[in-house]
Design an enzyme around this catalytic site. Structure first.
Site, PDB file in Angstrom:
ATOM      1  CB  SER A 107       0.963 -46.791  65.880  1.00 42.42           C
ATOM      2  OG  SER A 107       1.370 -45.902  66.884  1.00 42.42           O
ATOM      3  CG  HIS A 132       3.245 -49.623  69.172  1.00 44.50           C
ATOM      4  ND1 HIS A 132       4.329 -49.533  68.339  1.00 44.50           N
ATOM      5  CD2 HIS A 132       2.543 -48.464  68.965  1.00 44.50           C
ATOM      6  CE1 HIS A 132       4.297 -48.403  67.667  1.00 44.50           C
ATOM      7  NE2 HIS A 132       3.225 -47.738  68.026  1.00 44.50           N
TER       8      HIS A 132
END
Length: 203
Positions: A107, A132
């Protein structure tokens, strides 16, 4: 990170004793690493952690703006605003920031890994990298939901553009790949442009 969590972590931080002539000096392990211009990001990213990392980056720039800083990353990600504060500081300071992934960079942590100085971004062989889209939710009056949704889309676009800039991947590919959790091995992250080299031993 809560005060209670910090106290628990502090209990397990090793103390290193250095002897110089007749004198001994005790450091916690992270302060000792800082002497070698090493900053360790080894937890979820929140405002507290971000402020510590930023303070260390600014200190090391003041110490010597011409020497590299080594940012070791083992983090599942976390707050986007806290992560962007670290990102902006990495770009702001004069020092090259070399990034090294050990364990995982997921992330927001993957964005920081990619944001290291070109040619100086590394991953260890068994590191895992994941990108993501930012997570978020909204409830309440429709107007409030609309405002929050608009901000989430803005942040999503911003992060995609940052990843595109540092990896060299087209924005369309970044948008497609970040639509869901996208996991990569160290070698795959190298091919993707998140890191420049996979290293197993010090050079």
């Amino acid at each position: 990170m809560t005060v209670k969590e910090k106290k628990i972590i502090d209990q397990y931080v090793p103390i290193v004793v250095e002897s110089t002539g007749r004198y001994e000096r005790a450091y916690d392990i992270f302060s000792r690493l800082l002497k070698d211009r090493i900053v360790f990001l080894g937890s979820p990213i929140d405002d507290y952690v971000a402020n510590l990392v930023i303070a260390q980056l600014l200190f090391l720039e003041a110490e010597d703006p011409d020497k590299d800083v080594y940012l070791y990353i083992n983090s599942p990600g976390g707050s986007v605003t806290a992560g962007l504060a670290i990102y902006d500081t990495m770009q702001y300071i004069k020092c090259d920031v070399s990034t090294i992934c050990v364990g995982q960079a997921a992330s927001m942590a993957a964005v920081l890994l990619a944001a290291g100085a070109k040619g100086k971004r590394y991953a260890l062989p068994n590191a895992r990298i994941m990108i993501h889209q930012p997570l978020g939710g909204a409830e309440g009056p429709a107007k409030d939901v609309e405002i929050i949704t608009r901000e989430l889309l803005r942040i999503k676009d911003l992060l995609n553009r940052i990843l595109s800039k540092h990896t060299g991947q087209p924005i369309e590919k970044i948008e497609k790949d970040t639509d869901r959790d996208f996991f990569m091995s160290a070698e795959e992250a190298k091919e993707y442009g998140i890191v420049d080299k996979v290293v197993s031993t010090r050079e």
